[in-house]
Each structure stands twice: as C-alpha cells, then as structure tokens.
Design a protein around this motif. Sequence first.
Motif, mmCIF file in Angstrom:
data_model
loop_
_atom_site.group_PDB
_atom_site.id
_atom_site.type_symbol
_atom_site.label_atom_id
_atom_site.label_comp_id
_atom_site.label_asym_id
_atom_site.label_seq_id
_atom_site.Cartn_x
_atom_site.Cartn_y
_atom_site.Cartn_z
ATOM 1 N N ARG A 112 0.987 -1.508 0.073
ATOM 2 C CA ARG A 112 -0.499 -0.225 0.132
ATOM 3 C C ARG A 112 1.279 0.954 0.390
ATOM 4 N NH1 ARG A 112 -5.468 -1.620 0.761
ATOM 5 N NH2 ARG A 112 -5.888 -3.103 1.246
ATOM 6 N N ARG A 113 2.222 1.233 -0.202
ATOM 7 C CA ARG A 113 2.740 2.312 -0.662
ATOM 8 C C ARG A 113 2.343 3.097 -2.111
ATOM 9 N NH1 ARG A 113 5.405 -1.818 -2.601
ATOM 10 N NH2 ARG A 113 6.533 -2.102 -4.733
ATOM 11 N N LEU A 114 2.838 4.476 -1.737
ATOM 12 C CA LEU A 114 1.938 5.571 -2.592
ATOM 13 C C LEU A 114 1.972 4.861 -4.252
ATOM 14 C CD1 LEU A 114 0.827 8.055 -2.587
ATOM 15 C CD2 LEU A 114 3.044 9.323 -3.203
ATOM 16 N N CYS A 115 2.823 5.171 -4.646
ATOM 17 C CA CYS A 115 3.619 4.415 -6.180
ATOM 18 C C CYS A 115 2.121 2.944 -5.931
ATOM 19 C CB CYS A 115 4.575 3.439 -6.023
ATOM 20 S SG CYS A 115 5.266 2.417 -5.626
ATOM 21 N N LYS A 116 1.989 2.264 -5.212
ATOM 22 C CA LYS A 116 1.234 1.253 -5.670
ATOM 23 C C LYS A 116 -1.063 2.092 -5.891
ATOM 24 C CE LYS A 116 1.540 -2.643 -6.530
ATOM 25 N NZ LYS A 116 1.846 -3.257 -7.286
ATOM 26 N N VAL A 117 -1.025 2.929 -4.872
ATOM 27 C CA VAL A 117 -1.856 3.132 -4.538
ATOM 28 C C VAL A 117 -2.518 4.346 -5.077
ATOM 29 C CG1 VAL A 117 -2.358 1.814 -3.092
ATOM 30 C CG2 VAL A 117 -1.277 3.873 -2.050
ATOM 31 N N ALA A 118 -1.588 5.343 -5.835
ATOM 32 C CA ALA A 118 -2.085 6.545 -5.360
ATOM 33 C C ALA A 118 -2.564 6.919 -6.813
ATOM 34 C CB ALA A 118 -0.315 7.502 -6.201
ATOM 35 N N ASN A 119 -3.986 7.604 -7.111
ATOM 36 C CA ASN A 119 -4.859 7.842 -7.584
ATOM 37 C C ASN A 119 -4.820 9.615 -7.225
ATOM 38 O OD1 ASN A 119 -7.616 7.338 -6.487
ATOM 39 N ND2 ASN A 119 -5.795 5.931 -5.370
ATOM 40 N N PRO A 120 -6.014 10.090 -8.328
ATOM 41 C CA PRO A 120 -6.556 11.766 -8.407
ATOM 42 C C PRO A 120 -7.511 12.091 -6.928
ATOM 43 C CG PRO A 120 -7.238 11.031 -10.402
ATOM 44 C CD PRO A 120 -6.707 9.613 -9.677
ATOM 45 N N SER A 121 -7.462 10.930 -6.452
ATOM 46 C CA SER A 121 -8.696 10.801 -4.608
ATOM 47 C C SER A 121 -8.041 11.288 -3.742
ATOM 48 C CB SER A 121 -9.757 9.886 -4.878
ATOM 49 O OG SER A 121 -9.238 8.191 -4.730
ATOM 50 N N SER A 122 -6.320 10.397 -3.947
ATOM 51 C CA SER A 122 -5.441 10.833 -2.725
ATOM 52 C C SER A 122 -5.836 12.192 -2.256
ATOM 53 C CB SER A 122 -3.728 10.223 -3.470
ATOM 54 O OG SER A 122 -4.837 8.898 -3.784
ATOM 55 N N HIS A 123 -5.250 13.330 -3.599
ATOM 56 C CA HIS A 123 -5.933 14.612 -3.363
ATOM 57 C C HIS A 123 -7.111 15.673 -1.536
ATOM 58 C CE1 HIS A 123 -3.812 15.508 -7.118
ATOM 59 N NE2 HIS A 123 -3.056 15.705 -6.776
ATOM 60 N N TYR A 178 2.127 12.239 -11.737
ATOM 61 C CA TYR A 178 2.332 13.215 -13.085
ATOM 62 C C TYR A 178 3.388 12.082 -14.166
ATOM 63 C CZ TYR A 178 0.646 17.508 -15.044
ATOM 64 O OH TYR A 178 -0.441 18.483 -15.193
ATOM 65 N N GLN A 179 3.849 11.044 -12.560
ATOM 66 C CA GLN A 179 5.515 10.330 -13.679
ATOM 67 C C GLN A 179 4.319 9.059 -14.514
ATOM 68 O OE1 GLN A 179 7.786 9.705 -10.293
ATOM 69 N NE2 GLN A 179 9.213 10.151 -10.719
ATOM 70 N N ARG A 180 3.129 8.656 -13.559
ATOM 71 C CA ARG A 180 2.440 7.638 -13.711
ATOM 72 C C ARG A 180 3.507 6.352 -14.089
ATOM 73 N NH1 ARG A 180 -1.592 7.904 -16.872
ATOM 74 N NH2 ARG A 180 -2.074 5.814 -16.397
ATOM 75 N N LEU A 181 4.087 6.314 -12.503
ATOM 76 C CA LEU A 181 4.436 4.807 -13.192
ATOM 77 C C LEU A 181 4.626 3.728 -13.541
ATOM 78 C CD1 LEU A 181 6.390 5.807 -9.428
ATOM 79 C CD2 LEU A 181 7.576 6.261 -11.736
ATOM 80 N N PRO A 182 5.077 2.858 -13.907
ATOM 81 C CA PRO A 182 4.421 0.933 -13.706
ATOM 82 C C PRO A 182 3.395 0.498 -13.124
ATOM 83 C CG PRO A 182 6.867 1.590 -14.968
ATOM 84 C CD PRO A 182 6.911 2.874 -14.142
ATOM 85 N N THR A 183 4.421 0.811 -11.786
ATOM 86 C CA THR A 183 3.481 0.107 -10.420
ATOM 87 C C THR A 183 2.062 1.361 -10.624
ATOM 88 O OG1 THR A 183 4.399 1.651 -9.222
ATOM 89 C CG2 THR A 183 5.114 -0.668 -9.874
ATOM 90 N N SER A 184 2.000 2.162 -11.148
ATOM 91 C CA SER A 184 0.596 2.726 -11.158
ATOM 92 C C SER A 184 -1.106 2.149 -11.786
ATOM 93 C CB SER A 184 0.450 4.546 -11.658
ATOM 94 O OG SER A 184 1.692 5.508 -10.807
ATOM 95 N N GLU A 185 -2.216 2.197 -11.463
ATOM 96 C CA GLU A 185 -3.242 1.975 -12.176
ATOM 97 C C GLU A 185 -4.171 2.779 -12.529
ATOM 98 O OE1 GLU A 185 -3.230 -1.520 -13.041
ATOM 99 O OE2 GLU A 185 -1.902 -2.034 -11.489
ATOM 100 N N ALA A 186 -4.148 3.161 -13.679
ATOM 101 C CA ALA A 186 -5.636 3.749 -14.354
ATOM 102 C C ALA A 186 -6.907 3.420 -13.978
ATOM 103 C CB ALA A 186 -5.534 3.606 -15.727
ATOM 104 N N LEU A 187 -7.312 4.613 -13.662
ATOM 105 C CA LEU A 187 -8.575 4.471 -13.119
ATOM 106 C C LEU A 187 -9.789 4.425 -14.676
ATOM 107 C CD1 LEU A 187 -9.466 7.092 -10.189
ATOM 108 C CD2 LEU A 187 -8.428 4.598 -10.063
ATOM 109 N N PRO A 188 -10.734 2.936 -14.170
ATOM 110 C CA PRO A 188 -11.892 3.335 -15.606
ATOM 111 C C PRO A 188 -12.327 3.885 -15.288
ATOM 112 C CG PRO A 188 -12.234 2.116 -13.376
ATOM 113 C CD PRO A 188 -11.272 2.444 -13.200
ATOM 114 N N LYS A 189 -13.366 4.660 -17.074
ATOM 115 C CA LYS A 189 -14.552 5.699 -16.985
ATOM 116 C C LYS A 189 -14.593 6.555 -16.170
ATOM 117 C CE LYS A 189 -15.225 7.946 -21.641
ATOM 118 N NZ LYS A 189 -15.667 7.806 -23.120
ATOM 119 N N GLU A 190 -15.188 5.439 -15.761
ATOM 120 C CA GLU A 190 -16.986 5.950 -14.964
ATOM 121 C C GLU A 190 -16.292 6.207 -14.002
ATOM 122 O OE1 GLU A 190 -16.398 2.581 -16.146
ATOM 123 O OE2 GLU A 190 -17.852 2.795 -17.792
ATOM 124 N N LEU A 191 -14.809 6.389 -13.214
ATOM 125 C CA LEU A 191 -13.801 7.322 -12.060
ATOM 126 C C LEU A 191 -13.877 8.582 -12.051
ATOM 127 C CD1 LEU A 191 -13.056 4.036 -10.073
ATOM 128 C CD2 LEU A 191 -14.838 5.149 -9.779
#
Length: 515
Positions: free
Chosen positions: A309-320, A361-374
């Motif tokens: 659950r480190r940031l590079c794994k769970v970071a998403n816009p709602s983290s703001h 902004y970096q969009r690391l390989p470990t980051s996941e993209a959110l689906p369109k509904e989110l």
Amino acid sequence: MDADFVDIHEIFNEEDEGVQEKAEKSKPNKFREATRRHNRSFSRQVSLETGFAVLGRESKSKGERKVTLTRSGRSFGGFSAANKVGGEQRKGDFSIFRTKSTRGKQNSLLPIRKESDAEFHRRDGHGHGHGHGGHDESEHRSVPAGRYFAALRGPELDEDYEDILLPKNELWPFLLRFPIGCFGICLGLSSQAILWRSLATSQATKFLHITPFINLALWCLALAVLISITFTYTLKCAFYFEAVRREYFHPVRVNFFFAPWIVCMFLALGAPSMVAPERLHPAIWCVFMGPIFFLELKIYGQWLSGGKRRLCKVANPSSHLSVVGNFVGSILASKVGWLEPAKFLWAIGISHYLVVFVTLYQRLPTSEALPKELHPVYSMFIAAPSAASIGWEAIYGEFDATSRTCYFTALFLYISLVVRINFFRGFRFSVAWWSYTFPMTTASLATIKYAEQVPCVQSKALALILSFMSSTMVSVLFVSTILHAFVWRTLFPNDLAIAITKTRQTREETIQKGI
C-alpha cells in the motif's frame, strides 16, 4: 395329495435382524419417533436461506433432483432469481459482510452451518475453498489494493472473469449498496454555502448585492444532507461492518473517509453570521481535525513504508482528498485564532501534495489507471492547490506570491481539464459525478480571493464565471441525484467493487466453469 409348503420369507443377515428387531420394538412409538426426527431436522436452522438449502438436499435424496448454481458473474454468495426449489425462490446469503456480533448471534443457532454450506457448494461443483460457508475467510478479508485496481471495470464490473462473493442478479440490501462516496454530495453542498457567503460579503463581488439568505438556505440544506447520510452510513457500520472494512481498504474509497470531517469544517467556515459567532471556539477545530490527523498518520505511514500500500501502488486522483483536509484544517485553525497549528497543517499538506502530484504525473509502471466511470475524480487535481492558496491567505492575511503560485497552478490544471471535455464524457450518472463540484467551488473561492487582492475587470469577471459554472454544476447534479434516487431508483446499484475475491479468475477457469 400332500402339498409341500415352502418358506418364502426373506432371509436377513445378522445386522438386518437387529434392525428388524429394533423396528418391531419401536412400532408403538412410531408417531413419537417421527415427530422427534422432524424436530431434529429443523433444530439446526439459522436462517431462511439455510432452511431452503436443507430442503434442497432432502428433495435431492428423494427424487434425485439436481439443483445447480447458475453463473451470472460467478457469484459465490447466493442464487439467481431463476433458481427455485419446490416453487420457493432462493435468497442470497449476505452474512459474510455482516458485523461480527450480529453474525455471531445468528451462527450460534447453527454450529455446523459452515459445514453444511460447504457441502452444498461442493455438491454443486462450486466449492473452491473461498469465502463464507465453504469459502476461505481470507478471500473476503485480505484483498490487496492491487486487486481492487485489477477488478475496476466501472461500477458494474461487466467483465465476466471476476468472482463476486455476493449474487450479481439479485438486488442487495440498501445498506450494502450505500457507498462512502455519498459524502461527496455533502462536500459539494457545504462548499457552495461557503461560496455564496463569500459572494455576499466579498468586496470584489459587492456590486452584485447578493442576499445572505442564499447562504443560509444552502447551509441548512448541506447540514440536513450531512445528517441523513451520516445516519445511514452509521447504520451500515453497525450492521455491515465487513463491507465498511472493505471500503477502507479500497485504494479509491479510503480517501472519502476524510470527507465527513472536511464537510464539518466547511459547515463551520460557511456558517451564516446569524447562526454562528464571528470567532469560532477552538474546540470545534479540535473535534473536526482530530479524526483527520489520526487518519493521516495511518495512511501517510502506509504511503511511506506500507509495502503493498505504498504510494506508488495506490496513488490515484482521489488521494488529493486526504491532502485537502490539511489545508481546510489550516483555514479553520486561523479562523479560531490558532496560527501556529494552522502553519503546521499547511506545511504537512503542501509537502504531501507535492509528493502525490509528482507521483500521479510520473505515471509509474506500478500505478494503475482508473476506469472511465471514475474519471470525475481527476478534477481533484484542482482542489488541493486552490485550498492551499486560500489557506496561506487565511494564515498570513494577504494573497501574496505563495498564494498566487498555488492559485495559478490550480487555474492551469482547471483549464487543462476543461479543454479535455471528452475525457469526462461517455459514462452514465453515478455518485462519482459529485467529485466535480468540490474542486470547482474551491477554485472559485480562490479566484474571489485573488480578485480582492487584484481588483480589475478581468479578475472579477473570472470570479463570476467560475462561480456560475460551479453553482450550475451543483444544481444540475442535485436535481439528477434526486431523480435517480427517488424517481428512477437507479442511484445505488449493487456495489460489486467491494465484493471481489482475493485471487483473480483466469479466462481458462472462466471457460471451464461456464461449461
């Protein structure tokens, strides 16, 4: 003529003779024994669902009638509407998400229910050792953050290779369908109360002659909505705590646990002058900021050293949203006269905002993209720098270079999202749409502060345009929410996003199960 007689009685072995002798002895008590056996067969029931399962097994043993569990997203937790035994419709078992105390009282009536359900699933070919009643408890308790991202196919999870612990084609209880994201509605309404108070009292918009009663009406509406949503979610915590626990471990929804306390601080900041005094008591800040601070200690600690659950794994816009709480807390602290705690919170907020901003902004390989509904949560990019600019102005009393730097950053992000209008189109209405409102309102408030410091036609026009866009968005979403909730009743579909299993189903296993 002599007749020969042959004994045609059936010859029993020793065991059968013993059974026969017992049967002969028990003939006078046949009715009593039948009644006792009947009572024993039903003394191990715990719920209506288990009763149907017992009847199903008895009917199979008598008539060799096979009952199969149909696949509709391979739901483990219950049966579809088409599965009937003896003309009675089976109901899904939602007890795996119930609070432990409630579930314990229920299971005390039937100590061997888990074994019975496991036996039933094995008989139907669906026993995989997962979940409740034949499922491993870890399947619905220890779901890693990456699984939630992997399972995100929109609110409906339309892809057919996700195992769902609850029935997909049966309407779940309302509390199970009520998400933590509903507090986003409160964020939108309470921030509007602050906006209209600023429009009525700011020197930059004084020429509009806006009545303060609009602020009062919006504040009362926001308070009523907050009370109703808080009461409903409290009931969910009481009866379905396991579902709440899953929302807490969800990488997107965990950030909305900050929302109720941010809303309370918004209501304190936007309270009409006829309701609240000019100088708020510091105890208000302590009550509302305390839970946010403890949540931050937990979540920020996971970002720093949380492994999966480190940031590079769970970071998403709602983290703001977890960062915005610091800036709102600094504004409220300055209003109650505690400037040093306000500076402390502002420093925490800006440091973590920069980390989250760079990570996204970096969009690391470990980051996941959110689906369109989110995609609406991408508007959260605007909220943090806007709130930071307002917080700095509230602490130091001037919209200086630091405030303007944060404000211009928010303004650029606002424009960059507006020009990408197609990014926010093409998906149906949901509670997630309320993520638009709070960042737009915060940007409008920052623009009003900027117009006060730089009074010119351009700044005032920009403040009016952004305020109009924000209020229009809130009005449209409020009407849409009322229609979807009470008229069309489509606002709360089954919350399949929290009913996934720990391990993902492969396509080969899906094909095999579908045969």
